[in-house]
Scaffold this active site. Structure first.
Site, PDB file in Angstrom:
ATOM      1  N   ASP A   1      56.533  61.577  84.005  1.00 27.74           N
ATOM      2  CA  ASP A   1      55.572  62.492  84.621  1.00 27.74           C
ATOM      3  C   ASP A   1      54.202  62.398  83.968  1.00 27.74           C
ATOM      4  OD1 ASP A   1      57.401  63.628  86.467  1.00 27.74           O
ATOM      5  OD2 ASP A   1      58.294  64.757  84.824  1.00 27.74           O
TER       6      ASP A   1
ATOM      7  N   TYR B   1      64.761  56.280  96.096  1.00 33.11           N
ATOM      8  CA  TYR B   1      63.435  56.772  95.694  1.00 33.11           C
ATOM      9  C   TYR B   1      62.598  55.571  95.252  1.00 33.11           C
ATOM     10  CZ  TYR B   1      60.192  60.135  93.458  1.00 33.11           C
ATOM     11  OH  TYR B   1      59.100  60.896  93.097  1.00 33.11           O
TER      12      TYR B   1
ATOM     13  N   GLU C   1      62.401  68.846  96.378  1.00 37.56           N
ATOM     14  CA  GLU C   1      62.818  68.470  95.032  1.00 37.56           C
ATOM     15  C   GLU C   1      62.437  69.587  94.070  1.00 37.56           C
ATOM     16  OE1 GLU C   1      61.346  64.663  93.870  1.00 37.56           O
ATOM     17  OE2 GLU C   1      62.038  63.679  95.698  1.00 37.56           O
TER      18      GLU C   1
END
Length: 276
Positions: free
Chosen positions: A63, A178, A52
């Site tokens: 994040d 995911y 990725e």
């Protein structure tokens, strides 16, 4: 072979080998643009199965602090969407053969132009996209562009996803699904969440597509535990931490990914522990 087929072929081959995919994430342009190219080539050589590539963005809401630091440093050095696409092109020209997925946020894609972005990404050798802040309900334009280019579009599911959300993301994801291991942001953690086994099993019951687990996996032991249940294990923050401050970023990254890859070759069951 288009991007979707490249990813499918990779997971099928790993399934035959009886092991999960080692899937490192690394921010393009960190710690410098040149270093990031060297790091990605090194982790490819160290055993990464899919990679990725993080597209830096000023407001990376999914994040944690480690990846935020890396993206801010990359942005300060001029990393933009066009530069990310050029780096993907250089990686392919330099011999990286693993499936490559760009992971980034929607605003830069909208600014660049979605059809243009997907077309240029495919031309650069990118196999798929992960856009954490784009739900399937709002993704018609990106899905159409990806379908036209044979590019995978991967959706994320969290432990608190409803059965309806799981069915929707499972139906619309291409390549793999995911699974976010925690209801929070990325970042290395001391222990895996206690509900992870149930979460993986719930999604597995809704889809036969490969399941890759990310967010919070940092040690080889954690990777092996997750790999006993999932088709892929994603590591990002801990890899960036291994590189931060190292006088030899590529060597540090290769050593870390090598340990993860070795651990994933030793699948074993596990009992969840309380998150620390």
């Amino acid at each position: 072979m288009n991007g979707i087929e490249h990813i499918q072929e990779c997971f099928a081959r790993l399934r035959e080998q009886g092991r999960p995919a080692c899937m490192p994430y690394f921010t393009l342009g960190f710690p410098t643009p040149g270093d990031s190219l060297a790091v990605i080539r090194a982790i490819a050589a160290a055993g990464a199965d899919l990679i990725e590539l993080g597209v830096p963005f000023s407001d990376p809401l999914a994040d944690g602090p480690t990846i935020q630091r890396s993206t801010q440093q990359a942005l300060a050095q001029g990393m933009r969407v066009a530069a990310c696409l050029e780096m993907a092109r250089k990686l392919r020209a330099g011999g990286v053969t693993q499936p490559l997925l760009l992971m980034g946020y929607l605003n830069p894609l909208l600014s660049y132009g979605i059809p243009r972005f997907v077309a240029e990404a495919a031309q650069a050798g990118v196999d798929g996209l992960i856009v954490p802040d784009l739900p399937p309900e709002d993704a018609a334009e990106l899905e159409a562009a990806c379908q036209a280019q044979g590019c995978a579009l991967v959706y994320l599911l969290a432990p608190n996803s409803t059965p309806e959300r799981i069915r929707l993301a499972a139906a619309r994801s291409t390549g793999f699904i995911y699974l976010v291991s925690v209801t929070g942001v990325t970042g290395a953690r001391q222990a895996l969440p206690a509900g992870l086994v149930d979460f993986i099993q719930r999604v597995r019951a809704a889809s036969d597509k490969p399941l890759a687990v990310g967010f919070g996996i940092s040690t080889p032991e954690q990777a092996a535990q997750v790999g006993a249940l999932a088709d892929g294990v994603i590591v990002g923050s801990a890899l960036i931490e291994a590189v931060e401050g190292s006088p030899a970023p590529a060597q540090a990254a290769a050593a870390y990914v090598g340990q993860m890859r070795e651990a994933l070759g030793q699948r074993r069951g596990w009992m969840p522990q309380a998150a620390g």
